[in-house]
Design a protein around this motif. Structure first.
Motif, PDB file in Angstrom:
ATOM      1  N   GLY A 147       0.653  -1.119   0.097  1.00 27.38           N
ATOM      2  CA  GLY A 147       0.109   0.096   0.228  1.00 27.38           C
ATOM      3  C   GLY A 147       0.667   1.493   0.375  1.00 27.38           C
ATOM      4  O   GLY A 147       0.259   2.481   0.475  1.00 27.38           O
ATOM      5  N   ARG A 148       2.216   1.252  -0.069  1.00 23.99           N
ATOM      6  CA  ARG A 148       3.107   2.708   0.116  1.00 23.99           C
ATOM      7  C   ARG A 148       3.640   2.461  -1.154  1.00 23.99           C
ATOM      8  O   ARG A 148       3.656   1.352  -2.269  1.00 23.99           O
ATOM      9  CB  ARG A 148       3.966   2.278   1.271  1.00 23.99           C
ATOM     10  N   HIS A 149       4.278   3.920  -0.813  1.00 29.94           N
ATOM     11  CA  HIS A 149       5.035   4.183  -2.707  1.00 29.94           C
ATOM     12  C   HIS A 149       6.471   4.428  -2.867  1.00 29.94           C
ATOM     13  O   HIS A 149       6.500   5.116  -1.601  1.00 29.94           O
ATOM     14  CB  HIS A 149       4.208   5.565  -3.284  1.00 29.94           C
ATOM     15  N   PRO A 150       6.723   3.724  -3.452  1.00 28.13           N
ATOM     16  CA  PRO A 150       8.418   4.450  -3.110  1.00 28.13           C
ATOM     17  C   PRO A 150       8.710   5.718  -3.898  1.00 28.13           C
ATOM     18  O   PRO A 150       8.276   6.306  -5.280  1.00 28.13           O
ATOM     19  CB  PRO A 150       9.347   2.962  -4.393  1.00 28.13           C
ATOM     20  N   VAL A 151      10.055   6.253  -3.796  1.00 26.98           N
ATOM     21  CA  VAL A 151      10.383   7.656  -3.705  1.00 26.98           C
ATOM     22  C   VAL A 151      11.716   7.505  -4.012  1.00 26.98           C
ATOM     23  O   VAL A 151      12.260   6.982  -3.058  1.00 26.98           O
ATOM     24  CB  VAL A 151       9.845   9.051  -3.041  1.00 26.98           C
ATOM     25  N   VAL A 152      12.557   8.309  -4.652  1.00 25.49           N
ATOM     26  CA  VAL A 152      12.993   8.139  -5.414  1.00 25.49           C
ATOM     27  C   VAL A 152      14.058   9.407  -4.875  1.00 25.49           C
ATOM     28  O   VAL A 152      13.658  10.675  -5.648  1.00 25.49           O
ATOM     29  CB  VAL A 152      14.322   7.885  -6.182  1.00 25.49           C
TER      30      VAL A 152
END
Length: 374
Positions: A147-152
């Protein structure tokens, strides 16, 4: 040959053929799972020269990019109920944010204030984003809760405002690293990591260069290559391109004992031939190359993903300059919030790739064995 012997031989052959053809997949080993994910098995102890910062790839001279796996030709497996419940979409877009100096009073166009930087990190944390490194991203090693989202988070130019050490050997207050750690403490689950793209002036650390880079890598941060003197590679010959990249890579290796996994082009400018920047035997070999910013990146599992031209988003508010009202970080994060189905949402399992059935054609064929649909 007697008739009974011929019949027996035919039965054996038929059994072998059927065993190879009949549906069903063999049990997976950790090695095959890692290969499908674009990773490698751990490098044996004593092979420090082959270890890349933020990656498990072979050293310079080895072919970069995800390991190839047999193409899964059968139907995709169903997603778990938990993955479907969070509407996982691991073919969605991933924001790769591009930062430069973090200062109290901006004097350059790409500067962001300490207040703006902290507020953007808090927004990401509250919005369910989890930072990963550039190396993890381009190799598909994305381990983010369901349910979470990766960010770089990427930082160019290795300036003192990004990272510096106090007399006790800790990050100086007010630097990007100190702020990131502070926000992570306040928001459990928001991983304090980022990728720093280095030039020859390593954060102005001078005699503390080795200690500073060691602190970063030991505390979960990643180092990347941003060329020695930040020249526009589109204006240089092959020899000049290789020197700009190779000289700073040699410096990083001399200080850390490891190669970088990714490169970010100065000004986002590609050289005449990508191959000049991608690899030079014995000097460097990158798993991914990053451009300057204007849009989120495709998922590394998407057929449209180009690991040698990864898009980034400039960190900035919705100002008129450079069309930031549409193409900088504040605008894009709002856009992804309005259209959550287009954003990468994790299924919580780094060994599977879950997405809506309607997106099936976008999955890289070599990764179909990991695909899960709902």
């Amino acid at each position: 040959m007697p008739l009974l012997h011929k019949i027996a031989a035919a039965v054996v052959v038929a059994a072998v053929v059927l065993g190879l053809w009949l549906p069903g997949e063999p049990a997976e080993t950790p090695s095959t799972v890692a290969a499908r994910a674009g990773g490698k098995e751990p490098v044996p102890a004593g092979k420090v020269d082959d270890v890349r910062l933020g990656d498990r790839a072979a050293g310079p001279g080895a072919a970069p990019g995800p390991a190839k796996a047999p193409v899964h030709v059968g139907p995709l497996r169903p997603a778990t109920p938990a993955a479907a419940a969070v509407q996982a979409n691991e073919l969605g877009q991933v924001p790769v944010l591009m930062y430069h100096r973090i200062v109290e009073k901006p004097t350059l166009a790409l500067d962001r204030t300490v207040k703006e930087f902290r507020e953007e990190l808090v927004r990401l944390a509250r919005g369910g984003y989890v930072p990963i490194t550039a190396g993890e991203f381009v190799t598909g090693r994305i381990n983010v809760p369901a349910g979470r989202h990766p960010v770089v988070l990427t930082f160019d130019d290795s300036t003192p405002e990004q990272f510096s050490l106090d007399p006790q050997g800790r990050p100086k207050p007010g630097t990007a690293v100190a702020i990131l750690q502070e926000v992570a403490r306040q928001h459990p689950g928001f991983r304090p990591t980022a990728t720093f793209y280095l030039n020859k002036e390593l954060f102005g650390l001078a005699s503390q260069e080795a200690a500073g880079l060691r602190w970063l890598t030991q505390n979960g941060f990643e180092l990347g290559n941003h060329t020695l003197t930040h020249r526009d590679l589109s204006t240089l010959s092959r020899k000049e391109v290789e020197k700009e990249i190779g000289d700073v890579e040699a410096k990083i290796v001399s200080l850390t004992g490891a190669h970088t996994a990714t490169l970010a082009y100065p000004f986002g400018s590609e050289p005449d031939k990508r191959s000049w920047a991608e690899k030079k035997d014995g000097s460097y070999a990158f798993r991914g190359i990053f451009l300057a910013g204007w849009k989120p990146s495709e998922s590394p599992f998407d057929t449209e993903f180009d690991r040698l031209a990864v898009a980034r988003v400039r960190s900035e508010g919705k100002i008129k300059e450079n069309d930031c009202t549409r193409y900088c970080s504040t605008a894009w994060l709002e856009e992804l919030d309005r259209n959550p189905a287009t954003r990468y949402t994790s299924d919580g399992d780094p060994n599977t790739i879950t997405f809506p059935k309607s997106e099936e054609d976008r999955l890289v064929k070599e990764l179909r064995g990991q695909g899960r649909i709902y």
